[in-house]
Design a protein around this motif. Structure first.
Motif, PDB file in Angstrom:
ATOM      1  N   MET A  49       0.836  -1.208   0.000  1.00 54.45           N
ATOM      2  CA  MET A  49       0.000   0.000   0.000  1.00 54.45           C
ATOM      3  C   MET A  49       0.865   1.250   0.000  1.00 54.45           C
ATOM      4  N   TYR A  50       0.399   2.259  -0.727  1.00 56.74           N
ATOM      5  CA  TYR A  50       0.985   3.594  -0.647  1.00 56.74           C
ATOM      6  C   TYR A  50      -0.081   4.526  -0.082  1.00 56.74           C
ATOM      7  N   ASP A  51       0.211   5.158   1.064  1.00 54.57           N
ATOM      8  CA  ASP A  51      -0.733   6.033   1.756  1.00 54.57           C
ATOM      9  C   ASP A  51      -0.153   7.440   1.798  1.00 54.57           C
ATOM     10  N   THR A  52      -0.914   8.418   1.333  1.00 53.89           N
ATOM     11  CA  THR A  52      -0.399   9.790   1.246  1.00 53.89           C
ATOM     12  C   THR A  52      -0.416  10.534   2.575  1.00 53.89           C
ATOM     13  N   GLY A 382     -14.252   6.609   0.508  1.00 49.84           N
ATOM     14  CA  GLY A 382     -14.618   5.854  -0.680  1.00 49.84           C
ATOM     15  C   GLY A 382     -13.614   4.752  -0.976  1.00 49.84           C
ATOM     16  N   LEU A 383     -14.089   3.663  -1.539  1.00 48.48           N
ATOM     17  CA  LEU A 383     -13.239   2.533  -1.915  1.00 48.48           C
ATOM     18  C   LEU A 383     -13.725   1.967  -3.237  1.00 48.48           C
ATOM     19  N   VAL A 384     -12.789   1.694  -4.131  1.00 47.03           N
ATOM     20  CA  VAL A 384     -13.057   0.964  -5.369  1.00 47.03           C
ATOM     21  C   VAL A 384     -12.015  -0.145  -5.461  1.00 47.03           C
ATOM     22  N   ALA A 385     -12.454  -1.399  -5.640  1.00 38.39           N
ATOM     23  CA  ALA A 385     -11.522  -2.524  -5.679  1.00 38.39           C
ATOM     24  C   ALA A 385     -11.917  -3.492  -6.780  1.00 38.39           C
ATOM     25  N   LEU A 386     -10.925  -4.033  -7.448  1.00 38.23           N
ATOM     26  CA  LEU A 386     -11.137  -5.043  -8.483  1.00 38.23           C
ATOM     27  C   LEU A 386     -10.475  -6.336  -8.020  1.00 38.23           C
ATOM     28  N   ASP A 387     -11.276  -7.396  -7.885  1.00 41.09           N
ATOM     29  CA  ASP A 387     -10.798  -8.686  -7.419  1.00 41.09           C
ATOM     30  C   ASP A 387     -10.757  -9.679  -8.575  1.00 41.09           C
ATOM     31  N   LEU A 394      -5.436 -18.981  -5.863  1.00 41.66           N
ATOM     32  CA  LEU A 394      -4.841 -17.652  -6.017  1.00 41.66           C
ATOM     33  C   LEU A 394      -5.909 -16.568  -6.062  1.00 41.66           C
ATOM     34  N   PHE A 395      -5.697 -15.503  -5.267  1.00 42.37           N
ATOM     35  CA  PHE A 395      -6.611 -14.362  -5.223  1.00 42.37           C
ATOM     36  C   PHE A 395      -5.794 -13.092  -5.360  1.00 42.37           C
ATOM     37  N   LEU A 396      -6.189 -12.203  -6.293  1.00 41.88           N
ATOM     38  CA  LEU A 396      -5.522 -10.928  -6.520  1.00 41.88           C
ATOM     39  C   LEU A 396      -6.532  -9.796  -6.371  1.00 41.88           C
ATOM     40  N   SER A 397      -6.084  -8.666  -5.835  1.00 42.25           N
ATOM     41  CA  SER A 397      -6.985  -7.528  -5.665  1.00 42.25           C
ATOM     42  C   SER A 397      -6.200  -6.225  -5.753  1.00 42.25           C
ATOM     43  N   ALA A 398      -6.770  -5.254  -6.460  1.00 36.14           N
ATOM     44  CA  ALA A 398      -6.208  -3.898  -6.520  1.00 36.14           C
ATOM     45  C   ALA A 398      -7.285  -2.935  -6.025  1.00 36.14           C
ATOM     46  N   ALA A 399      -6.892  -1.974  -5.180  1.00 36.45           N
ATOM     47  CA  ALA A 399      -7.889  -1.096  -4.553  1.00 36.45           C
ATOM     48  C   ALA A 399      -7.394   0.339  -4.516  1.00 36.45           C
ATOM     49  N   PHE A 400      -8.346   1.254  -4.542  1.00 38.42           N
ATOM     50  CA  PHE A 400      -8.092   2.692  -4.409  1.00 38.42           C
ATOM     51  C   PHE A 400      -8.969   3.210  -3.274  1.00 38.42           C
ATOM     52  N   HIS A 401      -8.349   3.920  -2.308  1.00 42.07           N
ATOM     53  CA  HIS A 401      -9.054   4.420  -1.130  1.00 42.07           C
ATOM     54  C   HIS A 401      -8.946   5.950  -1.092  1.00 42.07           C
ATOM     55  N   ARG A 402     -10.001   6.590  -0.621  1.00 41.19           N
ATOM     56  CA  ARG A 402      -9.989   8.057  -0.486  1.00 41.19           C
ATOM     57  C   ARG A 402     -10.753   8.430   0.775  1.00 41.19           C
ATOM     58  N   SER A 416      -6.659  12.075   2.682  1.00 36.46           N
ATOM     59  CA  SER A 416      -5.715  10.987   2.451  1.00 36.46           C
ATOM     60  C   SER A 416      -6.165  10.168   1.255  1.00 36.46           C
ATOM     61  N   THR A 417      -5.186   9.690   0.505  1.00 35.43           N
ATOM     62  CA  THR A 417      -5.429   8.822  -0.640  1.00 35.43           C
ATOM     63  C   THR A 417      -4.493   7.626  -0.526  1.00 35.43           C
ATOM     64  N   ALA A 418      -5.000   6.453  -0.850  1.00 30.31           N
ATOM     65  CA  ALA A 418      -4.167   5.254  -0.766  1.00 30.31           C
ATOM     66  C   ALA A 418      -4.495   4.323  -1.916  1.00 30.31           C
ATOM     67  N   GLY A 419      -3.464   3.669  -2.415  1.00 27.45           N
ATOM     68  CA  GLY A 419      -3.622   2.624  -3.410  1.00 27.45           C
ATOM     69  C   GLY A 419      -2.964   1.357  -2.907  1.00 27.45           C
ATOM     70  N   SER A 420      -3.562   0.209  -3.178  1.00 29.76           N
ATOM     71  CA  SER A 420      -3.010  -1.038  -2.658  1.00 29.76           C
ATOM     72  C   SER A 420      -3.157  -2.162  -3.675  1.00 29.76           C
ATOM     73  N   PHE A 421      -2.273  -3.133  -3.546  1.00 26.69           N
ATOM     74  CA  PHE A 421      -2.336  -4.346  -4.356  1.00 26.69           C
ATOM     75  C   PHE A 421      -2.103  -5.537  -3.450  1.00 26.69           C
ATOM     76  N   SER A 422      -2.973  -6.541  -3.529  1.00 30.07           N
ATOM     77  CA  SER A 422      -2.903  -7.691  -2.635  1.00 30.07           C
ATOM     78  C   SER A 422      -2.796  -8.997  -3.413  1.00 30.07           C
ATOM     79  N   VAL A 423      -2.028  -9.922  -2.852  1.00 30.95           N
ATOM     80  CA  VAL A 423      -1.903 -11.274  -3.378  1.00 30.95           C
ATOM     81  C   VAL A 423      -2.151 -12.235  -2.234  1.00 30.95           C
ATOM     82  N   LYS A 424      -2.982 -13.232  -2.465  1.00 38.20           N
ATOM     83  CA  LYS A 424      -3.293 -14.206  -1.420  1.00 38.20           C
ATOM     84  C   LYS A 424      -3.321 -15.606  -2.010  1.00 38.20           C
ATOM     85  N   LEU A 425      -2.674 -16.543  -1.329  1.00 42.35           N
ATOM     86  CA  LEU A 425      -2.693 -17.946  -1.708  1.00 42.35           C
ATOM     87  C   LEU A 425      -3.472 -18.732  -0.666  1.00 42.35           C
TER      88      LEU A 425
END
Length: 427
Positions: A49-52, A382-387, A394-402, A416-425
């Motif tokens: 995650m990158y958090d501003t 607000g949150l927008v995420a694509l799973d 395998l599970f992948l997810s990218a999200a944008f937070h505001r 604050s604004t944050a973007g994240s990328f997740s990987v899960k096995l």
């Protein structure tokens, strides 16, 4: 593999996760890989995650003066390893989950910590008409920086640990009418002293009656009586009106209603009161509750809309603030009204789009010193995420937070604004 062990600046503090992940991936396929119905399963994953604005600082605040570096932002790696147990034996069912959550910050590395969490539940049955649940959990996490904004401890590593032990029993008088009861013990502690929410423990007993229908609908009335104490405070602090213990009473009416095959309602209405032993100025009481609507609009679109009202302890003194840029306020408790909507679009069998919007109104009450105005905030989140789950393992997810907070007092607003990328096995 590189996604699971991503590190910054070749920092050696991540080396142990290379070894753990490598060993885990070697052993899991042979010993842990779970098929449907298996008792034991495991999960390993990483979120980058990158958090501003990590500390939720107002634009008025120079970050160099409070955190020692001229930045509000950080890159955070959260790595998780979890084991799950689900076992049915005769009429009994046992569930357990244990996890290690490693949090690593690039700029603010003094926030690094390894969280150890667990939950365990025994769904017990003495007879088909007498059954219940015995459960416990332990969690470790950083205190919410948004709640601590402006206070002297707002930019330090302050871990909040919570332990809960709960027993509940249900006696079915007949198919429709059930007696319910239980006991509960909760302990909350901070690794550093906090003014807003002290170390405390609460022991409660509860009881009530439930009416159920074959459709799954139910209406429950319960009353809870709790005795709480502030840990490690043998005597009240008169100058600050900080007490040693308190009593709580809560009446609750809860409705579960499957309105149609596609919509259901979960609603609760209650009245909570807390009375302190020595200082009635800190007492509070009022309406609490929630309303959740779950709606399957189509076979691929689901929406959850909700509202909730909560009253929480938030005791302050005038000397607790970090610097003059923060306008002082006084309070004994805070009321939060949260409105949210969360749609999910299952685009394909393997791809889903999630969105969530929250609007929170917070008001601070119970001032113990005279100030020109009380504090009132509003938060938009607000949150927008694509799973994407290309394979079952395998599970992948990218999200944008505001997040954005506005306050009627100086210094408590933030963006604050944050973007994240997740990987899960999953194994």
């Amino acid at each position: 593999m590189s996604l699971l062990t991503l590190s910054y600046r070749n920092n050696r503090r991540y080396d142990h996760w290379f070894a753990v992940a490598y060993l885990f991936l070697l052993l899991v396929p042979q010993y842990v890989r779970a098929a449907p119905g298996d008792t034991l399963s495991a999960t390993i994953g990483t979120t980058v995650m990158y958090d501003t604005n990590v500390f939720r600082l107002s634009p008025l605040i120079n970050p160099a003066l409070v955190v020692g570096v001229p930045t509000r932002a950080d890159q955070i790696i959260t790595s998780t390893f979890a084991l799950n147990l689900n076992k049915v034996y005769l009429m009994q069912r046992f569930e357990a989950n244990g996890s290690l959550v490693d949090n690593r910050y690039n700029n603010f590395d003094f926030l690094n910590f390894l969280g150890k969490n667990y939950t365990a539940t025994w769904h017990w049955y003495a007879t088909p008409y007498l059954h219940g649940r015995l459960s416990g959990f332990h969690t470790e996490a950083l205190n919410n920086f948004a709640s601590m904004t402006g206070f002297a401890n707002s930019t330090t590593q302050n871990l909040r640990t919570a332990d809960n032990y709960h027993f509940e029993g249900i006696f079915e008088i007949d198919r429709a009418w059930h007696l319910v009861g239980g006991i509960d013990h909760t302990i909350s502690k901070n690794s550093r002293i906090t003014v807003q929410d002290f170390n405390s423990q609460v022991s409660s007993v509860e009881g009530g009656i439930r009416y159920t229908r074959p459709s799954g609908a139910s209406l429950t009335y319960k009353v809870r009586s709790g005795r709480g104490e502030f840990i490690n405070r043998p005597q009240p602090i008169v100058a600050s009106l900080f007490d040693t213990r308190f009593d709580e009473m809560e009446h609750e009416l809860r409705l579960l209603w499957p309105v149609t095959g596609k919509a259901s309602i979960d609603a609760r209405a209650g009245y909570l009161s807390r009375e302190h032993k020595h200082f009635s100025q800190r007492d509070f009481a009022g309406f609490v509750g929630n309303f959740n609507l779950n709606w399957a609009v189509t076979s691929k679109v689901h929406v959850t809309a909700s509202w909730a009202r909560q009253l929480s302890n938030f005791q302050t003194v005038g000397s607790a603030f970090l610097n003059p840029n923060f306008q002082r306020f006084s309070s004994s408790f805070v009321s939060n009204n949260r409105f949210s909507i969360a749609p999910i679009w299952q685009i394909t069998e393997k791809i889903a789009l999630r969105m969530r919007y929250d609007y929170v109104l917070s008001d601070w009450h119970g001032a113990i010193i005279q100030l020109p105005t009380s504090r009132s905030d509003s938060i938009h989140s607000g949150l927008v995420a694509l799973d994407w789950q290309p394979y079952k393992i395998l599970f992948l997810s990218a999200a944008f937070h505001r997040d954005r907070r506005a306050s009627n007092l100086r210094g408590f607003d933030f963006d604050s604004t944050a973007g994240s990328f997740s990987v899960k096995l999953n194994f």
